[in-house]
Design an enzyme around this catalytic site. Structure first.
Site, PDB file in Angstrom:
ATOM      1  N   ARG A   1       1.080  -1.132   0.108  1.00  0.00           N
ATOM      2  CA  ARG A   1      -0.016   0.018  -0.149  1.00  0.00           C
ATOM      3  C   ARG A   1       1.009   1.321   0.156  1.00  0.00           C
ATOM      4  O   ARG A   1       2.037   1.175   0.668  1.00  0.00           O
ATOM      5  CB  ARG A   1      -1.031   0.169   1.300  1.00  0.00           C
ATOM      6  CG  ARG A   1      -2.022  -0.804   1.201  1.00  0.00           C
ATOM      7  CD  ARG A   1      -3.121  -0.299   0.116  1.00  0.00           C
ATOM      8  NE  ARG A   1      -4.254  -0.905  -0.064  1.00  0.00           N
ATOM      9  CZ  ARG A   1      -4.416  -2.128  -1.056  1.00  0.00           C
ATOM     10  NH1 ARG A   1      -3.390  -2.238  -1.803  1.00  0.00           N
ATOM     11  NH2 ARG A   1      -5.600  -2.550  -1.337  1.00  0.00           N
TER      12      ARG A   1
ATOM     13  N   GLU B   1      -3.329   7.343  -5.466  1.00  0.00           N
ATOM     14  CA  GLU B   1      -3.647   6.804  -6.964  1.00  0.00           C
ATOM     15  C   GLU B   1      -4.447   7.332  -7.742  1.00  0.00           C
ATOM     16  O   GLU B   1      -5.979   7.476  -7.240  1.00  0.00           O
ATOM     17  CB  GLU B   1      -3.743   5.366  -6.643  1.00  0.00           C
ATOM     18  CG  GLU B   1      -2.413   4.796  -5.909  1.00  0.00           C
ATOM     19  CD  GLU B   1      -2.586   3.378  -5.738  1.00  0.00           C
ATOM     20  OE1 GLU B   1      -3.564   2.394  -6.317  1.00  0.00           O
ATOM     21  OE2 GLU B   1      -1.677   2.627  -5.016  1.00  0.00           O
TER      22      GLU B   1
ATOM     23  N   HIS C   1      -0.328  -0.050  -9.654  1.00  0.00           N
ATOM     24  CA  HIS C   1      -0.943  -1.033  -9.016  1.00  0.00           C
ATOM     25  C   HIS C   1      -1.565  -2.364  -9.667  1.00  0.00           C
ATOM     26  O   HIS C   1      -2.706  -2.631  -9.962  1.00  0.00           O
ATOM     27  CB  HIS C   1      -2.255  -0.169  -8.485  1.00  0.00           C
ATOM     28  CG  HIS C   1      -2.995  -0.882  -7.126  1.00  0.00           C
ATOM     29  ND1 HIS C   1      -3.502  -0.200  -5.999  1.00  0.00           N
ATOM     30  CD2 HIS C   1      -3.098  -2.234  -6.580  1.00  0.00           C
ATOM     31  CE1 HIS C   1      -3.857  -0.720  -5.193  1.00  0.00           C
ATOM     32  NE2 HIS C   1      -3.637  -2.096  -5.393  1.00  0.00           N
TER      33      HIS C   1
HETATM   34  N1  LIG Z   1      -0.388  -4.443  -4.957  1.00  0.00           N
HETATM   35  C1  LIG Z   1      -1.440  -5.137  -5.086  1.00  0.00           C
HETATM   36  O1  LIG Z   1      -2.103  -5.185  -5.765  1.00  0.00           O
HETATM   37  C2  LIG Z   1      -1.729  -5.869  -3.879  1.00  0.00           C
HETATM   38  C3  LIG Z   1      -2.644  -7.250  -4.095  1.00  0.00           C
HETATM   39  C4  LIG Z   1      -3.025  -7.862  -2.834  1.00  0.00           C
HETATM   40  C5  LIG Z   1      -2.686  -7.176  -1.626  1.00  0.00           C
HETATM   41  N2  LIG Z   1      -2.387  -5.978  -1.539  1.00  0.00           N
HETATM   42  C6  LIG Z   1      -1.672  -5.665  -0.220  1.00  0.00           C
HETATM   43  O2  LIG Z   1      -0.693  -6.469   0.437  1.00  0.00           O
HETATM   44  C7  LIG Z   1      -0.864  -6.211   1.978  1.00  0.00           C
HETATM   45  C8  LIG Z   1      -0.747  -7.641   2.395  1.00  0.00           C
HETATM   46  O3  LIG Z   1      -1.638  -8.496   1.854  1.00  0.00           O
HETATM   47  P1  LIG Z   1      -1.855 -10.023   2.735  1.00  0.00           P
HETATM   48  O4  LIG Z   1      -2.812 -10.647   1.703  1.00  0.00           O
HETATM   49  O5  LIG Z   1      -0.699 -10.709   2.836  1.00  0.00           O
HETATM   50  O6  LIG Z   1      -2.387  -9.504   4.030  1.00  0.00           O
HETATM   51  P2  LIG Z   1      -2.445 -10.322   5.455  1.00  0.00           P
HETATM   52  O7  LIG Z   1      -3.400  -9.910   6.368  1.00  0.00           O
HETATM   53  O8  LIG Z   1      -2.075 -11.770   5.296  1.00  0.00           O
HETATM   54  O9  LIG Z   1      -0.941  -9.809   5.968  1.00  0.00           O
HETATM   55  C9  LIG Z   1      -0.602  -8.604   6.498  1.00  0.00           C
HETATM   56  C10 LIG Z   1       0.341  -8.867   7.646  1.00  0.00           C
HETATM   57  O10 LIG Z   1       0.932  -7.500   8.084  1.00  0.00           O
HETATM   58  C11 LIG Z   1       1.123  -7.514   9.390  1.00  0.00           C
HETATM   59  N3  LIG Z   1       1.263  -6.360   9.952  1.00  0.00           N
HETATM   60  C12 LIG Z   1       0.105  -5.597  10.359  1.00  0.00           C
HETATM   61  N4  LIG Z   1       0.559  -4.375  11.063  1.00  0.00           N
HETATM   62  C13 LIG Z   1       2.026  -4.767  11.039  1.00  0.00           C
HETATM   63  C14 LIG Z   1       3.126  -3.968  11.523  1.00  0.00           C
HETATM   64  N5  LIG Z   1       3.098  -2.782  11.962  1.00  0.00           N
HETATM   65  N6  LIG Z   1       4.369  -4.400  11.167  1.00  0.00           N
HETATM   66  C15 LIG Z   1       4.546  -5.515  10.618  1.00  0.00           C
HETATM   67  N7  LIG Z   1       3.675  -6.339  10.172  1.00  0.00           N
HETATM   68  C16 LIG Z   1       2.272  -5.733  10.268  1.00  0.00           C
HETATM   69  C17 LIG Z   1      -0.327  -8.475   9.777  1.00  0.00           C
HETATM   70  O11 LIG Z   1      -0.004  -9.142  11.199  1.00  0.00           O
HETATM   71  C18 LIG Z   1      -0.461  -9.640   8.787  1.00  0.00           C
HETATM   72  O12 LIG Z   1       0.546 -10.677   9.094  1.00  0.00           O
HETATM   73  C19 LIG Z   1      -2.183  -5.561   1.942  1.00  0.00           C
HETATM   74  O13 LIG Z   1      -2.030  -4.113   2.201  1.00  0.00           O
HETATM   75  C20 LIG Z   1      -2.931  -5.679   0.902  1.00  0.00           C
HETATM   76  O14 LIG Z   1      -3.815  -4.726   0.569  1.00  0.00           O
HETATM   77  C21 LIG Z   1      -1.685  -5.298  -2.600  1.00  0.00           C
HETATM   78  O1  LIG Z   2      -5.864  -5.192  -2.049  1.00  0.00           O
HETATM   79  C1  LIG Z   2      -5.691  -5.630  -3.068  1.00  0.00           C
HETATM   80  O2  LIG Z   2      -6.487  -6.950  -3.362  1.00  0.00           O
HETATM   81  C2  LIG Z   2      -4.818  -5.240  -4.052  1.00  0.00           C
HETATM   82  O3  LIG Z   2      -4.543  -4.063  -3.801  1.00  0.00           O
HETATM   83  C3  LIG Z   2      -5.596  -5.225  -5.520  1.00  0.00           C
HETATM   84  O4  LIG Z   2      -6.247  -4.287  -5.976  1.00  0.00           O
HETATM   85  P1  LIG Z   2      -7.008  -4.297  -7.224  1.00  0.00           P
HETATM   86  O5  LIG Z   2      -8.144  -5.194  -6.987  1.00  0.00           O
HETATM   87  O6  LIG Z   2      -7.615  -2.874  -7.564  1.00  0.00           O
HETATM   88  O7  LIG Z   2      -6.287  -4.753  -8.273  1.00  0.00           O
END
Ligand SMILES: NC(=O)c1ccc[n+]([C@@H]2O[C@H](COP(=O)([O-])OP(=O)(O)OC[C@H]3O[C@@H](n4cnc5c(N)ncnc54)[C@H](O)[C@@H]3O)[C@@H](O)[C@H]2O)c1
Ligand SMILES: O=C(O)[C@H](O)COP(=O)(O)O
Length: 530
Positions: A232, A261, A280
């Site tokens: 994020r 964004e 993204h």
């Molecule tokens: N770029 C993209 O398109 C995309 C796609 C999917 C997910 N994401 C993002 O990726 C991130 C992770 O997703 P996920 O599915 O692994 O989530 P998840 O909930 O499985 O993992 C997140 C982890 O972060 C940890 N956390 C919370 N606060 C923390 C801190 N202060 N320090 C260290 N760790 C901490 C939590 O304990 C958890 O284990 C989310 O922000 C999600 O929105 C982005």
């Molecule tokens: O949190 C998520 O699942 C990712 O940021 C993906 O976002 P998107 O669905 O807009 O690709």
């Protein structure tokens, strides 16, 4: 017929199940402004989004029929969760469907960063054969710092092991045991920023993680380190990063996400030679988009049809095995709450729930929500549901206290709801699920009883004297109220007693007044459990 609005581009194959359902119509309208959404959302029972639609408080308020907001993906930071909870709208996401895809994107970004692939590509197709400017580094033997070892972080760590990297990991929920299993070394944020050659972040954006890597962290970093953010925007301070690159501390960065964004055209990342960016795209694969859309569609259908669902982000998560165990009690719990509130006159201050027997060792939180819903429904009409019941209780200063007891005095399971109200009023109702008999109310205040919690009931408190039952029966008969079943409970012969009658229809107010006026009768109240 339910109506669902899809307001972001979501895989058609993934939402096929919704489109095929004969009780649902699906409208796809992407790219709408807040005002445009506000104008139409009142027609819809469900809203499906990715991350482009910002679901504001105003949109949620305008969604008078809205029951569910489905996020085809993980992050729900584009949805105003408090507003949804207050209005009783369930927010669900699809947390597992894009894990591998996003992990692979983060890894691709790390490799592209190590080998300058985007910069080299741009130069090559621009006609310059430059083999000197792009000297890279190997991943092998390097230390990778992972902040956030949830679904994606753990998968990144696994792949990094295969590349011969050693991993320092920080996550408040990472236990030593799990770290050992994942073959990572538990570390603090400070350890990571001081020792990592590469850092990748995989946390949500929270007040705690916002700028978790900022100027003070960059100042102590290993010279020449590289940093990746596919989680994020805002976890890493963007301006501090540019400074750290320009001052030679950081060798390069790869970002898929931005604090705002899309970023403004003059955002420093977009023109920096050492920063590579993608718009993204972390979750953008055919597989992930199908997975998340299938998952979220299935749950949206369940919610619309009032069936059990998973992955609600504004209700605490519960394991499916626990949910299966609790589900048979939901109706009973709600009826007990409703019964208790209907025999309470003063303002309720505390809802005390005791779970005993089989229920004493289960996570009963979801069941408590049904009980609290039952208690509050009388005062909030249709506005209370299991999403907002605890919140509404809190806003009205009603304390919810749950206790557990292993013994049940003869029942395998027992739920006792006690309402403590002003002026020391206290009302108690207990119920059980009897094998073969279904739901039963087995105690009202201090009296043992045995009735099914359904329909119109009369609760009459009286003194245990001969002839009272006859008087009640005659009066109801004269007023054309048919008695379906009757129960009398007392503690001692000739003492205070209770009469519970299930009647076939609503009892008119004047009949209730006449009942209360009969000799030896103290109160007569009608309870409706529909
Ligand atoms: N770029 C993209 O398109 C995309 C796609 C999917 C997910 N994401 C993002 O990726 C991130 C992770 O997703 P996920 O599915 O692994 O989530 P998840 O909930 O499985 O993992 C997140 C982890 O972060 C940890 N956390 C919370 N606060 C923390 C801190 N202060 N320090 C260290 N760790 C901490 C939590 O304990 C958890 O284990 C989310 O922000 C999600 O929105 C982005
Ligand atoms: O949190 C998520 O699942 C990712 O940021 C993906 O976002 P998107 O669905 O807009 O690709």
């Amino acid at each position: 017929m339910f109506k669902v609005l899809v307001s972001d581009p979501i895989s058609d194959l993934g939402i096929q199940q919704l489109m095929d359902a004969n009780d649902v119509t699906v409208d796809k309208k992407t790219g709408l402004s807040e005002d445009e959404l506000i104008a139409i959302i009142g027609d819809y029972d469900g809203l499906l989004v990715r991350s482009q639609t910002t679901v504001t408080e105003k949109i949620i308020e305008a969604g008078s029929k809205l029951k569910v907001i489905g996020r085809a993906g993980v992050g729900v930071d584009n949805i105003k969760l408090d507003a949804a909870t207050q209005r009783g709208v369930v927010v669900i996401n699809a947390p597992d469907g894009n894990t591998i895809t996003t992990c692979e994107h983060a890894f691709a970004m790390m490799m592209a960063l190590a080998r300058h692939i985007p910069q080299a590509y741009a130069k090559t197709i621009g006609g310059t054969w430059d083999r000197k400017s792009f000297l890279g580094v190997e991943l092998r033997g390097k230390t990778l710092g992972v902040l956030g070892m949830g679904r994606i972080g753990s998968e990144v760590a696994k792949r990094a092991k295969a590349f011969g990297m050693s991993i320092l990991a920080f996550d408040p929920f990472l236990t030593a045991d799990r770290a050992e299993k994942l073959e990572v070394k538990l570390a603090s944020v400070d350890d990571i920023v001081r020792n990592a050659d590469f850092i990748t972040v995989h946390t949500p954006l929270t007040p705690e993680t916002r700028h978790i890597i900022a100027r003070p962290q960059f100042e102590v970093m290993k010279k020449g380190m590289r940093i990746v953010n596919c989680a994020r925007g805002g976890i890493i301070d963007e301006l501090a990063l540019v400074e750290a690159i320009d001052s030679g501390i950081v060798a390069g960065a790869a970002f898929d996400v931005f604090e705002k964004e899309p970023p403004e055209a003059d955002h420093p990342f977009l023109s920096h030679p050492k920063i590579i960016v993608t718009p993204h795209l972390g979750a953008s694969t055919v597989e992930a988009q199908e997975n998340v859309a299938i998952d979220v569609s299935e749950q949206v259908l369940n919610i619309l049809r009032n069936e059990p669902f998973i992955n609600a982000v504004n209700i605490p998560p519960v394991a499916p095995s626990v949910m299966n165990k609790l589900q048979p009690y939901f109706n009973l719990g709600e009826k007990l709450g409703s019964f208790a509130t209907q025999i309470t006159d003063a303002a309720i201050r505390e809802i005390h729930v005791e779970y005993a027997g089989d229920l004493s060792d289960v996570d009963t939180q979801p069941l408590t929500r049904y009980i609290v819903k039952g208690v509050l429904s009388r005062h909030f009409a249709g506005d209370v549901n299991i999403v907002n019941s605890m919140h509404l209780a809190k806003t009205r200063d009603v304390n919810v206290v749950v206790t557990k007891a292993s013994k049940t005095k003869g029942f395998t399971n027992l739920i006792t709801v006690t309402l403590k109200a002003e002026h020391d009023e206290e009302r108690l109702v207990a119920g059980t699920l009897l094998q073969g008999y279904g739901e039963r109310i087995v105690r009202v205040n201090k009296f043992p009883v045995d009735i099914a919690p359904e329909g119109h009931q009369l609760v009459i408190s009286h003194n245990d004297k001969p002839g009272i039952i006859g008087l009640v029966g005659t009066l109801l008969g004269e007023n054309n109220v048919n008695i379906a079943s009757m129960q009398v409970g007392r503690k001692i012969v000739g003492g205070a007693a209770i009469m519970l009658l299930t009647v076939d229809k609503a009892v008119p107010q004047d009949v209730l007044v006449k009942l209360a006026g009969l000799p030896e009768i103290n109160t007569a109240e009608e309870i409706v459990l529909l």
